[in-house]
Design an enzyme around this catalytic site. Structure first.
Site, PDB file in Angstrom:
ATOM      1  N   SER A  56     -16.776  10.259 -16.099  1.00  0.00           N
ATOM      2  CA  SER A  56     -16.084   8.975 -15.988  1.00  0.00           C
ATOM      3  C   SER A  56     -14.884   8.903 -16.927  1.00  0.00           C
ATOM      4  O   SER A  56     -14.816   9.605 -17.941  1.00  0.00           O
ATOM      5  CB  SER A  56     -17.044   7.833 -16.311  1.00  0.00           C
TER       6      SER A  56
HETATM    7  N1  SAH Z   1     -22.324   9.848 -16.786  1.00  0.00           N
HETATM    8  C1  SAH Z   1     -21.639  11.005 -16.273  1.00  0.00           C
HETATM    9  C2  SAH Z   1     -20.827  10.708 -15.037  1.00  0.00           C
HETATM   10  C3  SAH Z   1     -21.687  10.862 -13.905  1.00  0.00           C
HETATM   11  S1  SAH Z   1     -21.079  10.742 -12.268  1.00  0.00           S
HETATM   12  C4  SAH Z   1     -20.795  11.662 -17.317  1.00  0.00           C
HETATM   13  O1  SAH Z   1     -20.668  11.143 -18.418  1.00  0.00           O
HETATM   14  O2  SAH Z   1     -20.257  12.732 -17.029  1.00  0.00           O
HETATM   15  C5  SAH Z   1     -22.609  10.175 -11.554  1.00  0.00           C
HETATM   16  C6  SAH Z   1     -23.738  11.172 -11.568  1.00  0.00           C
HETATM   17  O3  SAH Z   1     -24.849  10.517 -10.982  1.00  0.00           O
HETATM   18  C7  SAH Z   1     -23.483  12.425 -10.751  1.00  0.00           C
HETATM   19  O4  SAH Z   1     -23.657  13.558 -11.555  1.00  0.00           O
HETATM   20  C8  SAH Z   1     -24.527  12.347  -9.648  1.00  0.00           C
HETATM   21  O5  SAH Z   1     -25.040  13.604  -9.241  1.00  0.00           O
HETATM   22  C9  SAH Z   1     -25.612  11.495 -10.308  1.00  0.00           C
HETATM   23  N2  SAH Z   1     -26.532  10.818  -9.386  1.00  0.00           N
HETATM   24  C10 SAH Z   1     -26.254  10.206  -8.207  1.00  0.00           C
HETATM   25  N3  SAH Z   1     -27.381   9.695  -7.666  1.00  0.00           N
HETATM   26  C11 SAH Z   1     -28.404   9.984  -8.529  1.00  0.00           C
HETATM   27  C12 SAH Z   1     -29.814   9.732  -8.519  1.00  0.00           C
HETATM   28  N4  SAH Z   1     -30.416   9.085  -7.523  1.00  0.00           N
HETATM   29  N5  SAH Z   1     -30.538  10.172  -9.562  1.00  0.00           N
HETATM   30  C13 SAH Z   1     -29.948  10.861 -10.586  1.00  0.00           C
HETATM   31  N6  SAH Z   1     -28.636  11.136 -10.650  1.00  0.00           N
HETATM   32  C14 SAH Z   1     -27.861  10.706  -9.630  1.00  0.00           C
END
Ligand code: SAH
Length: 206
Positions: A56
């Site tokens: 993000s």
């Molecule tokens: N917080 C992260 C940004 C993540 S983007 C950072 O600091 O880099 C959102 C993430 O959520 C992605 O990696 C995606 O694979 C994950 N995601 C989406 N649906 C999910 C679920 N049901 N359970 C766990 N992770 C999930």
């Protein structure tokens, strides 16, 4: 001025909580991004981290951390580990963090980055965070880093401790940042600015 200082100065206009600014300054974002985009690690932008996912934008991480208002020693659930950066910022604020990711390869890379950055207090889990992690509930804070529909957020809010806060992008046609907080049996909520996140997806990947 270093890239890091420039980013903090840029965020200072929007973020009033000095603890959050200090946490963003303390966590080496360059360690959490892949080599090809490392030169941009301290830019105020989202960056690709593989598996079609993104780390993000620092402003959004800071804003969500400010809203979550984490206090040292609080228990926090982080849904969507991605690079592990957001979890590291929450740990820098003193939280004990459980972070769940559906892509095993992202979780493995995040584990290496957290170790390389010397971050303590983050436990990574591979799995579906759609229904939260009931085994470690209740949480003082729940941070959701993927756009989630109403019903998923209601389920997650059920894992909040008394006084606990949940911050998430609500997917409801468009996406809006949402803060919810528990007071007794009631969960109050407020919708905030428009945001853009990858979607929360059911089930594990890979
Ligand atoms: N917080 C992260 C940004 C993540 S983007 C950072 O600091 O880099 C959102 C993430 O959520 C992605 O990696 C995606 O694979 C994950 N995601 C989406 N649906 C999910 C679920 N049901 N359970 C766990 N992770 C999930």
């Amino acid at each position: 001025m270093s890239d890091r200082t420039r980013l903090i100065e840029e965020l200072r206009g929007a973020i009033g909580d000095e603890r959050v600014l200090a946490a963003i300054a303390a966590v080496p974002r360059d360690v959490f991004v892949p080599e090809p985009v490392r030169a941009h690690a301290w830019d105020n932008t989202a960056l690709a981290i593989g598996s079609g996912q993104t780390i993000s934008q620092p402003l959004v991480v800071a804003r969500m951390a400010e809203l979550l208002d984490v206090q040292p020693g609080e228990r926090v659930l982080d849904v969507g580990t991605g690079s592990g950066y957001h979890a590291a910022v929450l740990a820098a604020l003193g939280a004990r963090v459980w972070s769940v990711e559906r892509y095993p390869e992202l979780s493995e890379t995040a584990a290496r980055a957290l170790a390389a950055a010397g971050v303590e207090g983050v436990e990574l889990l591979v799995g579906d965070g759609w229904d939260g992690l009931p085994q470690h509930a209740p949480y003082d804070g729940i941070n959701v880093a993927a756009a989630a529909p109403e019903d998923a957020l209601a389920g997650l809010a059920a894992q909040l401790a008394e006084g606990g806060r949940l911050v998430a992008p609500l997917a409801d046609g468009e996406q809006r940042l949402m803060i919810a907080w528990r007071e007794g049996r009631h969960v109050h909520r407020r919708l905030l600015e428009a945001v853009r996140f990858v979607p929360l997806v059911r089930g594990t990947a890979g």
